[in-house]
Design an enzyme around this catalytic site. Structure first.
Site, PDB file in Angstrom:
ATOM      1  N   ASP A 251      -3.526  -3.317  17.427  1.00  0.00           N
ATOM      2  CA  ASP A 251      -4.171  -2.140  18.033  1.00  0.00           C
ATOM      3  C   ASP A 251      -5.599  -2.047  17.492  1.00  0.00           C
ATOM      4  O   ASP A 251      -5.828  -2.108  16.274  1.00  0.00           O
ATOM      5  CB  ASP A 251      -3.404  -0.875  17.697  1.00  0.00           C
ATOM      6  CG  ASP A 251      -4.018   0.355  18.362  1.00  0.00           C
ATOM      7  OD1 ASP A 251      -3.752   0.564  19.565  1.00  0.00           O
ATOM      8  OD2 ASP A 251      -4.773   1.072  17.675  1.00  0.00           O
ATOM      9  N   ILE A 252      -6.565  -1.900  18.401  1.00  0.00           N
ATOM     10  CA  ILE A 252      -7.974  -1.797  17.989  1.00  0.00           C
ATOM     11  C   ILE A 252      -8.205  -0.436  17.323  1.00  0.00           C
ATOM     12  O   ILE A 252      -7.804   0.605  17.854  1.00  0.00           O
ATOM     13  CB  ILE A 252      -8.908  -1.969  19.205  1.00  0.00           C
ATOM     14  CG1 ILE A 252      -8.674  -3.334  19.871  1.00  0.00           C
ATOM     15  CG2 ILE A 252     -10.371  -1.825  18.790  1.00  0.00           C
ATOM     16  CD1 ILE A 252      -9.464  -3.536  21.146  1.00  0.00           C
TER      17      ILE A 252
ATOM     18  N   GLU B 254      -5.459  -0.370  24.398  1.00  0.00           N
ATOM     19  CA  GLU B 254      -6.107  -1.284  23.465  1.00  0.00           C
ATOM     20  C   GLU B 254      -5.096  -2.010  22.572  1.00  0.00           C
ATOM     21  O   GLU B 254      -5.448  -2.526  21.523  1.00  0.00           O
ATOM     22  CB  GLU B 254      -7.100  -0.516  22.583  1.00  0.00           C
ATOM     23  CG  GLU B 254      -6.492   0.549  21.689  1.00  0.00           C
ATOM     24  CD  GLU B 254      -6.403   1.918  22.357  1.00  0.00           C
ATOM     25  OE1 GLU B 254      -6.331   2.921  21.632  1.00  0.00           O
ATOM     26  OE2 GLU B 254      -6.427   1.975  23.605  1.00  0.00           O
TER      27      GLU B 254
END
Length: 571
Positions: free
Chosen positions: A438-439, A481
């Site tokens: 996950d960004i 994301e």
């Protein structure tokens, strides 16, 4: 069927030692009495040559119906003249069949066979009391001897042919098949013509040759037309079957492979090429087959009306070339030097040429006009099958891939995860690891640089993940994301090591934005938090593996400060 080079040399040697000496021996032992009959002999020789030049081809095997002429020649002029005529008939037949260089051994092979058949059947006839020029009307003895000669001639011919097939050609197929039955029936149907010709010749002279020869020529033409139509019907049936099989294939490569395989089985194909239309005036070579094997080749391009394929494309019709001299001036150089016959057909869809198929054989006159028509029909089936396969692949890609990043989507990932767990349960897999990424603070990126720039980062990240993972696993966009990497046969240590490489590649190399809100190219640094879980160590079902990897991501990485990799722990 191939014959060893040593065997071919031995055949020529046997002919050289046997046939010339045998002809001389026959002339001395049974000298012909042909004084004043030179015109008659010439007429019989012409008839023999015409009959030899018109064989019936059944299942690609020429049926040589010369026995009835040989019978009339033997009874009229004796064994030596019949023997010479038989040798001439073999030469005429093999010239008609246009033997290739590697098949030239068939000439002495057949000359030996016809010499032995003529010699043995003639000697048997004379040994039983037969004479040259017998009266067979109202003379049952002479008629019976002539019949014995014909029967011995035919069956000895079959014995030698079977010997050739088993010991020279090494054939494993049964000799007593359809061809044998057809040849036997047609031979004994035409043998009465030999008796009729002989009797008419005794009463009418040379006029008898025209009276008898015309019905035979008509019979040969009828047989040829019948078997040609039967062959075309068989081709049409095969074409329909191939069309159905191609329609069942859902991948473009699968359709092409099946198409080329079936063509090679149905026709004598040594080389095959498929060209694709890539612009209004250019073809590109997309597939090349050589002697049944697919070859990776350079993407050769051909202009419209250049070479055979360009010419076929321009004219929108198929062309057939029987030998190299016919097509050599037009080729662009991609055909091998040993190719002879060429068959080229446009691939048409909705009245538009979308490609060109070209087949080549090392044999001269390998293809017939009817086969050009059949291949044209097959190309129509092929065009439809390719079109359907392309639409299927596009639809499949759209349903399985993320439109933005081109990675696999959540739906495909779920299906793959279930399949991999099935393999795990069936002991086809020992271990299965999952990475979830996950960004960090991605919302801030969108707010600062715009959503288009956020999309650019997602696309570049997808490319980096694909390059790092390669063939070791499957990368998918999980949503927003978040990304996932599924790693079959990778334990937790290996998965953790790969996850750390991914984290570093994100944190250490900035992402380039081409369309930010500042309207200038910018470099942006981001980080990502990653969770890792492994089955069956951490989970016993697909949902548990995802849940535990997700827990490792949020509890072990996000809460611990982000930009780190965390393993799932049950503690």
């Amino acid at each position: 069927m191939t014959v060893a080079a040593k065997t071919k040399r031995n055949i020529f040697l046997v002919w050289l030692l046997l046939v010339p000496a045998g002809l001389w021996f026959t002339y001395q032992t049974y000298p012909p009495h042909i004084s004043g009959k030179w015109l008659d002999i010439a007429a019989f020789l012409i008839l023999t040559s015409v009959v030899a030049f018109m064989p019936m081809v059944i299942n690609n095997t020429p049926i040589f119906l010369i026995q009835w002429v040989s019978l009339a020649t033997f009874l009229s002029f004796g064994i030596f003249v019949e023997m010479i005529f038989a040798q001439a008939a073999v030469i005429v037949l093999l010239l008609r069949l246009r033997l290739q260089k590697e098949q030239l051994f068939r000439l002495p092979l057949n000359l030996i066979m016809f010499f032995l058949v003529s010699l043995v059947s003639g000697v048997v006839y004379y040994a039983l009391g037969g004479q040259t020029g017998p009266t067979i009307i109202n003379n049952l003895h002479s008629l019976a001897l002539a019949a014995v000669y014909a029967v011995v001639n035919y069956f000895l011919n079959q014995v030698i042919i079977s010997f050739y097939l088993y010991f020279i050609y090494k054939s494993k197929e049964s000799y007593f098949g359809k061809d044998f039955i057809v040849e036997t029936v047609t031979t004994f149907m035409t043998l009465p013509l030999g008796f009729v010709l002989y009797m008419f010749y005794n009463f009418q002279g040379l006029l008898a040759l025209f009276i008898v020869a015309v019905p035979f020529a008509s019979l040969s033409i009828i047989f040829k037309l019948y078997y040609s139509s039967q062959k075309i019907n068989e081709y049409l049936q095969k074409a329909a079957e191939i069309g159905h099989q191609m329609a069942e294939r859902l991948e473009v490569d699968g359709v092409i492979d099946l198409f080329m395989q079936k063509l090679s089985e149905m026709l004598p194909v040594d080389y095959a090429y498929i060209f694709d239309v890539i612009s209004d005036d250019e073809l590109q070579l997309v597939r090349r087959i050589q002697c049944g094997t697919g070859i990776t080749t350079e993407s050769a391009k051909i202009k419209k009306n250049q070479g055979i394929s360009g010419f076929v494309w321009d004219k929108k019709k198929g062309y057939l070339y029987h030998s190299k001299k016919d097509w050599k001036p037009f080729t662009k150089g991609y055909l091998p030097s040993d190719a002879e016959s060429v068959l080229a057909v446009p691939i048409v869809r909705n009245k538009k040429v979308i490609g060109v198929l070209m087949l080549a054989s090392k044999q001269k006159r390998a293809y017939e006009r009817s086969q050009l028509m059949i291949v044209d029909i097959l190309c129509s089936y092929f065009a439809v099958a390719i079109d359907n396969a392309k639409h299927y692949e596009i639809t499949k890609t759209q349903s399985e891939r993320c439109a933005l990043t081109k990675l696999y989507n959540y739906r495909y990932f779920e299906k793959l995860l279930t399949e991999e767990f099935d393999k795990l349960f069936q002991f086809q897999r020992k271990v299965l690891s999952l990475i979830i990424l996950d960004i960090d603070h991605f919302k801030e990126v969108n707010d600062t640089y715009g959503h288009q720039s956020g999309n650019e980062i997602l696309c570049e990240l997808a490319a980096r993940l694909s390059n790092l993972v390669g063939s070791r696993g499957t990368v998918a966009r999980y949503g927003g994301e978040e990304f996932v990497v599924l790693l079959p046969e990778a334990d937790k240590k290996e998965a953790y090591h790969l996850a750390e490489m991914i984290r570093q590649s994100i944190a250490n190399w900035p992402f380039t934005l081409q369309q930010s809100l500042e309207l200038t190219q910018q470099q942006v640094k981001i980080t990502a938090s990653i969770g890792v879980a492994t089955a069956p160590e951490d989970a016993e079902d697909p949902l548990a593996l995802v849940r535990h990897a997700d827990r490792a991501l949020y509890v072990g990485a996000k809460r611990a400060g982000r930009n780190r990799v965390a393993e799932y722990s049950s503690c």
